[in-house]
Design a protein around this motif. Structure first.
Motif, PDB file in Angstrom:
ATOM      1  N   UNK A 254      29.565  35.138  55.489  1.00 37.53           N
ATOM      2  CA  UNK A 254      29.651  36.515  55.992  1.00 37.53           C
ATOM      3  C   UNK A 254      29.981  37.570  54.707  1.00 37.53           C
ATOM      4  N   UNK A 255      29.385  38.693  54.473  1.00 36.79           N
ATOM      5  CA  UNK A 255      29.579  39.561  53.540  1.00 36.79           C
ATOM      6  C   UNK A 255      30.930  40.301  53.578  1.00 36.79           C
ATOM      7  N   UNK A 256      31.618  40.258  52.255  1.00 35.41           N
ATOM      8  CA  UNK A 256      32.921  40.590  52.250  1.00 35.41           C
ATOM      9  C   UNK A 256      32.985  41.608  51.197  1.00 35.41           C
ATOM     10  N   UNK A 257      32.787  42.996  51.714  1.00 35.44           N
ATOM     11  CA  UNK A 257      32.504  44.150  50.823  1.00 35.44           C
ATOM     12  C   UNK A 257      33.825  44.151  49.783  1.00 35.44           C
ATOM     13  N   UNK A 258      35.009  43.914  50.187  1.00 34.47           N
ATOM     14  CA  UNK A 258      36.108  43.954  49.080  1.00 34.47           C
ATOM     15  C   UNK A 258      35.904  42.813  48.245  1.00 34.47           C
ATOM     16  N   UNK A 259      35.278  41.638  48.285  1.00 33.12           N
ATOM     17  CA  UNK A 259      35.074  40.684  47.412  1.00 33.12           C
ATOM     18  C   UNK A 259      33.991  41.037  46.166  1.00 33.12           C
ATOM     19  N   UNK A 260      33.029  41.692  46.920  1.00 28.25           N
ATOM     20  CA  UNK A 260      32.263  42.652  46.054  1.00 28.25           C
ATOM     21  C   UNK A 260      32.547  43.711  45.103  1.00 28.25           C
ATOM     22  N   UNK A 261      33.341  44.406  45.616  1.00 29.02           N
ATOM     23  CA  UNK A 261      34.076  45.268  44.831  1.00 29.02           C
ATOM     24  C   UNK A 261      35.073  44.626  43.858  1.00 29.02           C
ATOM     25  N   UNK A 262      35.765  43.568  43.989  1.00 30.49           N
ATOM     26  CA  UNK A 262      36.617  42.819  43.118  1.00 30.49           C
ATOM     27  C   UNK A 262      35.717  42.165  42.027  1.00 30.49           C
ATOM     28  N   UNK A 263      34.590  41.800  42.440  1.00 31.39           N
ATOM     29  CA  UNK A 263      33.829  41.064  41.579  1.00 31.39           C
ATOM     30  C   UNK A 263      33.414  41.927  40.526  1.00 31.39           C
ATOM     31  N   UNK A 264      33.128  43.098  40.786  1.00 34.63           N
ATOM     32  CA  UNK A 264      32.571  44.271  39.786  1.00 34.63           C
ATOM     33  C   UNK A 264      33.907  44.437  39.229  1.00 34.63           C
ATOM     34  N   UNK A 265      34.941  44.730  39.511  1.00 38.06           N
ATOM     35  CA  UNK A 265      36.276  45.233  38.914  1.00 38.06           C
ATOM     36  C   UNK A 265      36.609  44.196  37.940  1.00 38.06           C
ATOM     37  N   UNK A 266      36.266  42.969  37.992  1.00 35.52           N
ATOM     38  CA  UNK A 266      36.415  41.770  37.035  1.00 35.52           C
ATOM     39  C   UNK A 266      35.476  41.721  36.078  1.00 35.52           C
ATOM     40  N   UNK A 267      34.252  42.016  36.564  1.00 33.94           N
ATOM     41  CA  UNK A 267      33.099  41.577  35.520  1.00 33.94           C
ATOM     42  C   UNK A 267      32.241  42.781  35.328  1.00 33.94           C
ATOM     43  N   UNK A 268      33.006  43.973  35.188  1.00 36.51           N
ATOM     44  CA  UNK A 268      31.974  45.205  35.016  1.00 36.51           C
ATOM     45  C   UNK A 268      31.585  45.163  33.386  1.00 36.51           C
ATOM     46  N   UNK A 269      32.005  44.620  32.483  1.00 36.21           N
ATOM     47  CA  UNK A 269      31.723  44.264  31.210  1.00 36.21           C
ATOM     48  C   UNK A 269      30.512  43.618  31.117  1.00 36.21           C
ATOM     49  N   UNK A 270      29.850  42.823  31.958  1.00 36.94           N
ATOM     50  CA  UNK A 270      28.719  42.105  32.048  1.00 36.94           C
ATOM     51  C   UNK A 270      27.527  42.777  32.524  1.00 36.94           C
ATOM     52  N   UNK A 271      26.385  42.271  32.197  1.00 37.55           N
ATOM     53  CA  UNK A 271      25.160  43.015  32.912  1.00 37.55           C
ATOM     54  C   UNK A 271      24.895  42.955  34.327  1.00 37.55           C
ATOM     55  N   UNK A 272      25.794  43.446  35.131  1.00 35.36           N
ATOM     56  CA  UNK A 272      25.660  43.334  36.590  1.00 35.36           C
ATOM     57  C   UNK A 272      24.572  44.261  37.266  1.00 35.36           C
ATOM     58  N   UNK A 273      23.556  43.708  38.136  1.00 34.06           N
ATOM     59  CA  UNK A 273      22.450  44.319  38.689  1.00 34.06           C
ATOM     60  C   UNK A 273      22.855  44.313  40.155  1.00 34.06           C
ATOM     61  N   UNK A 274      22.066  45.166  40.870  1.00 32.33           N
ATOM     62  CA  UNK A 274      22.084  44.965  42.363  1.00 32.33           C
ATOM     63  C   UNK A 274      21.498  43.487  42.698  1.00 32.33           C
ATOM     64  N   UNK A 275      20.522  43.246  42.068  1.00 34.50           N
ATOM     65  CA  UNK A 275      19.840  42.011  42.470  1.00 34.50           C
ATOM     66  C   UNK A 275      20.753  40.749  42.317  1.00 34.50           C
ATOM     67  N   UNK A 276      21.473  40.637  40.958  1.00 35.46           N
ATOM     68  CA  UNK A 276      22.560  39.750  41.038  1.00 35.46           C
ATOM     69  C   UNK A 276      23.276  39.718  41.996  1.00 35.46           C
ATOM     70  N   UNK A 277      24.049  40.666  42.390  1.00 37.85           N
ATOM     71  CA  UNK A 277      25.170  40.856  43.388  1.00 37.85           C
ATOM     72  C   UNK A 277      24.577  40.323  44.844  1.00 37.85           C
ATOM     73  N   UNK A 278      23.211  40.751  44.988  1.00 33.75           N
ATOM     74  CA  UNK A 278      22.790  40.387  46.263  1.00 33.75           C
ATOM     75  C   UNK A 278      22.724  38.767  46.335  1.00 33.75           C
ATOM     76  N   UNK A 279      22.043  38.326  45.343  1.00 32.87           N
ATOM     77  CA  UNK A 279      21.786  36.937  45.069  1.00 32.87           C
ATOM     78  C   UNK A 279      23.247  36.061  45.363  1.00 32.87           C
ATOM     79  N   UNK A 280      24.262  36.661  44.715  1.00 30.16           N
ATOM     80  CA  UNK A 280      25.291  35.890  44.529  1.00 30.16           C
ATOM     81  C   UNK A 280      26.246  35.941  46.013  1.00 30.16           C
ATOM     82  N   UNK A 281      25.910  36.859  46.685  1.00 30.44           N
ATOM     83  CA  UNK A 281      26.649  36.909  48.013  1.00 30.44           C
ATOM     84  C   UNK A 281      25.701  36.897  49.212  1.00 30.44           C
ATOM     85  N   UNK A 282      24.571  36.334  48.891  1.00 27.13           N
ATOM     86  CA  UNK A 282      23.333  35.930  50.074  1.00 27.13           C
ATOM     87  C   UNK A 282      23.241  36.963  50.958  1.00 27.13           C
TER      88      UNK A 282
END
Length: 359
Positions: A254-282
């Protein structure tokens, strides 16, 4: 002392170095402090001279600070293990200095248990590397050849990108079969290729909380007789562990938007893309983008940009951090592009903002 792991302490505060010296279980860890430095510049000179295997460094220091020191270590001395010791105010950017491959970061005042846990990690990694090199024999040309492939494997594995991992290993086989590589591989170093990439896989599993006990694969003596056999073996290893990680992530289902936000808060120095996030959270890109905007009233790209700019603005207040380092810590390898984005966001260039804050 010859067989003990050599440690260099770097901190402009002598009392902090004394605390580390006092709290470290040096004898039981088979470690020895071989030098101390007040800043990054002195540390680099001692590294050339004393060849330490572990560097424990502060972040805020005059001259060459800890951020720059870690960056140089990562590029010029990748085999040296580093531990960050940081004051509370340094916590955020010290945390992201881990992107320069620091083994751990500790907050001041140093906790003895945390210090020795970090030192134990360093000891295990140094000894694992030594064991690998003792068994296989070090060929630095092979390690150099593997370096760009390791970078891409690390990225694709963390993105749960099966196809990307397969592509990199196929490209590795082609590279190993090329004329230039054959000259390097003439003394049969394919075992080293497998060993180094398995060590990388173990590191990736640790980062993703996978059990190392499952990293056990059988092979024949002929497995590493050819580049094809070597890369086929690695495909099985990486594929199996990636499947395991994907199942772990899918179990949440189940998509947990808070987990998505926390992932970005932790990994913002990395080359994050919408495609990567979608793949990681299915989920699909469209669903993730729509859901995030409904929840947080801004799209993912804007949230990430704002996060990076806020962090960059905070770091600018510390004059000891070079603007180039700030750009990198905020996720921008291209400093010129960082300047443009920063000025568009705040209406003022980074250098001007820093100068105005001094007034």
């Amino acid at each position: 002392m010859n067989n003990r792991i050599k440690v260099l302490l770097v901190d402009d505060e002598a009392w902090t170095r004394d605390i580390v010296k006092t709290f470290g279980d040096w004898d039981s860890l088979n470690m020895v402090i071989i030098g101390e430095a007040d800043d990054g510049m002195e540390a680099l000179k001692l590294i050339e001279e004393l060849e330490p295997q572990v560097v424990i460094t502060d972040m805020r220091m005059p001259g060459v600070d800890g951020v720059r020191l870690l960056e140089v270590l990562n590029k010029r001395f990748p085999d040296i293990k580093s531990v960050v010791v940081s004051g509370y105010d340094d916590f955020q950017y010290a945390k992201h200095a881990v992107r320069f491959q620091a083994v751990d970061y500790l907050l001041k005042p140093v906790d003895p248990a945390e210090l020795n846990a970090a030192l134990l990690k360093c000891k295990e990694q140094v000894e694992a590397a030594q064991m690998s090199l003792n068994v296989l024999g070090l060929d630095v040309d092979v390690s150099y050849l593997l370096s760009p492939f390791k970078t891409r494997l690390r990225s694709y594995y963390n993105e749960l990108n099966h196809e990307g991992v397969e592509t990199v290993l196929n490209q590795l086989r082609a590279e190993l079969d090329s004329k230039a590589a054959k000259a390097v591989m003439k003394s049969s170093k394919l075992e080293q290729v497998a060993q180094e990439l398995l060590l990388l896989l173990k590191e990736l599993m640790d980062v993703n909380s996978q059990s190392a006990d499952s990293l056990k694969f059988s092979y024949e003596s002929s497995t590493f007789a050819s580049s094809g056999g070597t890369t086929a073996f690695l495909r099985v290893c990486y594929g199996h562990m990636l499947d395991q990680l994907i199942k772990m992530r899918k179990f949440k289902n189940k998509l947990n938007l808070e987990e998505v936000r926390k992932f970005m808060d932790t990994h913002y120095a990395e080359p994050i893309t919408l495609e990567q996030l979608a793949r990681s959270f299915y989920v699909s890109k469209e669903y993730l983008s729509k859901s995030f905007k409904q929840e947080y009233r801004q799209n993912i790209t804007d949230y990430l940009l704002n996060l990076r700019m806020v962090k960059a603005k905070e770091w600018l207040l510390d004059e000891s951090i070079p603007i180039k380092a700030i750009a990198e810590m905020a996720g921008y390898e291209d400093v010129t592009y960082f300047y443009r984005v920063f000025k568009k966001h705040f209406g003022i260039a980074p250098g001007e903002m820093r100068k105005n804050s001094e007034v």
